[in-house]
Design a protein around this motif. Structure first.
Motif, mmCIF file in Angstrom:
data_model
loop_
_atom_site.group_PDB
_atom_site.id
_atom_site.type_symbol
_atom_site.label_atom_id
_atom_site.label_comp_id
_atom_site.label_asym_id
_atom_site.label_seq_id
_atom_site.Cartn_x
_atom_site.Cartn_y
_atom_site.Cartn_z
ATOM 1 N N LEU A 73 -35.367 3.092 -84.266
ATOM 2 C CA LEU A 73 -34.874 3.425 -82.932
ATOM 3 C C LEU A 73 -34.708 4.930 -82.731
ATOM 4 C CD1 LEU A 73 -32.222 0.594 -82.490
ATOM 5 C CD2 LEU A 73 -34.517 0.703 -81.496
ATOM 6 N N VAL A 74 -34.071 5.592 -83.693
ATOM 7 C CA VAL A 74 -33.842 7.029 -83.578
ATOM 8 C C VAL A 74 -35.166 7.796 -83.680
ATOM 9 C CG1 VAL A 74 -32.772 9.029 -84.702
ATOM 10 C CG2 VAL A 74 -31.441 6.960 -84.303
ATOM 11 N N GLY A 75 -36.039 7.368 -84.566
ATOM 12 C CA GLY A 75 -37.317 8.052 -84.729
ATOM 13 C C GLY A 75 -38.166 8.009 -83.475
ATOM 14 N N PHE A 76 -38.427 6.812 -82.974
ATOM 15 C CA PHE A 76 -39.280 6.711 -81.792
ATOM 16 C C PHE A 76 -38.570 7.245 -80.547
ATOM 17 C CE2 PHE A 76 -41.464 3.261 -84.318
ATOM 18 C CZ PHE A 76 -42.594 4.028 -84.577
ATOM 19 N N GLY A 77 -37.274 7.000 -80.431
ATOM 20 C CA GLY A 77 -36.527 7.535 -79.288
ATOM 21 C C GLY A 77 -36.533 9.051 -79.266
ATOM 22 N N SER A 78 -36.350 9.659 -80.428
ATOM 23 C CA SER A 78 -36.361 11.123 -80.520
ATOM 24 C C SER A 78 -37.742 11.695 -80.221
ATOM 25 C CB SER A 78 -35.911 11.569 -81.913
ATOM 26 O OG SER A 78 -34.577 11.200 -82.143
ATOM 27 N N ALA A 79 -38.783 11.042 -80.722
ATOM 28 C CA ALA A 79 -40.148 11.519 -80.465
ATOM 29 C C ALA A 79 -40.433 11.528 -78.964
ATOM 30 C CB ALA A 79 -41.166 10.655 -81.198
ATOM 31 N N ILE A 80 -40.040 10.475 -78.290
ATOM 32 C CA ILE A 80 -40.239 10.411 -76.835
ATOM 33 C C ILE A 80 -39.406 11.494 -76.155
ATOM 34 C CG2 ILE A 80 -39.788 9.016 -74.770
ATOM 35 C CD1 ILE A 80 -40.473 6.540 -76.590
ATOM 36 N N GLY A 81 -38.146 11.597 -76.531
ATOM 37 C CA GLY A 81 -37.262 12.577 -75.900
ATOM 38 C C GLY A 81 -37.725 14.004 -76.082
ATOM 39 N N PHE A 82 -38.078 14.388 -77.309
ATOM 40 C CA PHE A 82 -38.509 15.762 -77.553
ATOM 41 C C PHE A 82 -39.833 16.069 -76.861
ATOM 42 C CE2 PHE A 82 -35.678 15.560 -81.385
ATOM 43 C CZ PHE A 82 -34.756 16.474 -80.899
ATOM 44 N N THR A 83 -40.703 15.074 -76.773
ATOM 45 C CA THR A 83 -41.960 15.284 -76.064
ATOM 46 C C THR A 83 -41.698 15.522 -74.581
ATOM 47 O OG1 THR A 83 -43.172 13.937 -77.662
ATOM 48 C CG2 THR A 83 -44.206 14.269 -75.507
ATOM 49 N N LEU A 84 -40.841 14.702 -73.983
ATOM 50 C CA LEU A 84 -40.513 14.863 -72.565
ATOM 51 C C LEU A 84 -39.855 16.211 -72.290
ATOM 52 C CD1 LEU A 84 -39.091 11.324 -71.691
ATOM 53 C CD2 LEU A 84 -41.304 12.276 -71.014
ATOM 54 N N VAL A 85 -38.931 16.610 -73.155
ATOM 55 C CA VAL A 85 -38.149 17.829 -72.918
ATOM 56 C C VAL A 85 -38.932 19.098 -73.221
ATOM 57 C CG1 VAL A 85 -36.114 19.127 -73.700
ATOM 58 C CG2 VAL A 85 -35.918 16.687 -73.199
ATOM 59 N N HIS A 86 -39.691 19.128 -74.318
ATOM 60 C CA HIS A 86 -40.318 20.377 -74.764
ATOM 61 C C HIS A 86 -41.821 20.494 -74.514
ATOM 62 C CE1 HIS A 86 -36.740 21.966 -76.553
ATOM 63 N NE2 HIS A 86 -36.654 21.036 -77.485
ATOM 64 N N VAL A 87 -42.559 19.411 -74.581
ATOM 65 C CA VAL A 87 -44.018 19.496 -74.579
ATOM 66 C C VAL A 87 -44.618 19.342 -73.187
ATOM 67 C CG1 VAL A 87 -46.152 18.523 -75.537
ATOM 68 C CG2 VAL A 87 -44.116 18.711 -76.974
#
Length: 142
Positions: A73-87
């Motif tokens: 949950l934390v891994g995939f949730g973080s990947a989505i979040g960081f992509t949305l916020v930074h990339v």
């Protein structure tokens, strides 16, 4: 009775160690850039993600039964979040700290890109390792 270590448990611990390093690198870049360059919302969400990440790391290294689910949950949730916020380009004002065409005051450098992409890769790795461990444990109980 000694605890058995499976290949999936080992993979989860290794990817969790890499995930912890990525958290430190990305957090270090935020400190270098200054916490004032992000909105209060991005800072709050980043802090919440860090708390969940630290909890996940603790669960994995304590070999808690909830560790694989937390890692997924934390891994995939973080990947989505960081992509949305930074990339992605600046897509939603206070919920964006986009590195795409960032203004000079954002202090985005090549290291910032490395840190964010390293974090996203580590997020995906721990998410995959969590799934792998969950599936391996299900196979044992069937």
């Amino acid at each position: 009775m000694p605890e058995t270590t499976t290949p999936s448990d080992t993979a989860l611990r290794i990817t969790t160690a890499v995930f912890a390093v990525a958290l430190l690198v990305h957090g270090g870049d935020h400190l270098r850039r200054g916490l004032d360059v992000c909105s209060a919302l991005v800072n709050a969400l980043g802090t919440l993600q860090m708390l969940f990440a630290v909890l996940t790391i603790a669960l994995v290294f304590r070999r808690h039964s909830a560790a694989p689910l937390a890692a997924t949950l934390v891994g995939f949730g973080s990947a989505i979040g960081f992509t949305l916020v930074h990339v992605l380009p600046d897509w939603f004002g206070p919920l964006s700290d986009s590195f795409v065409n960032a203004p000079p005051q954002a202090r985005v450098t090549g290291f910032s890109w490395f840190a964010a992409l390293f974090e996203i890769a580590a997020d995906l790795a721990i998410g995959i390792a969590g799934l792998y461990t969950l599936r391996a444990r299900q196979a044992v109980t069937v």
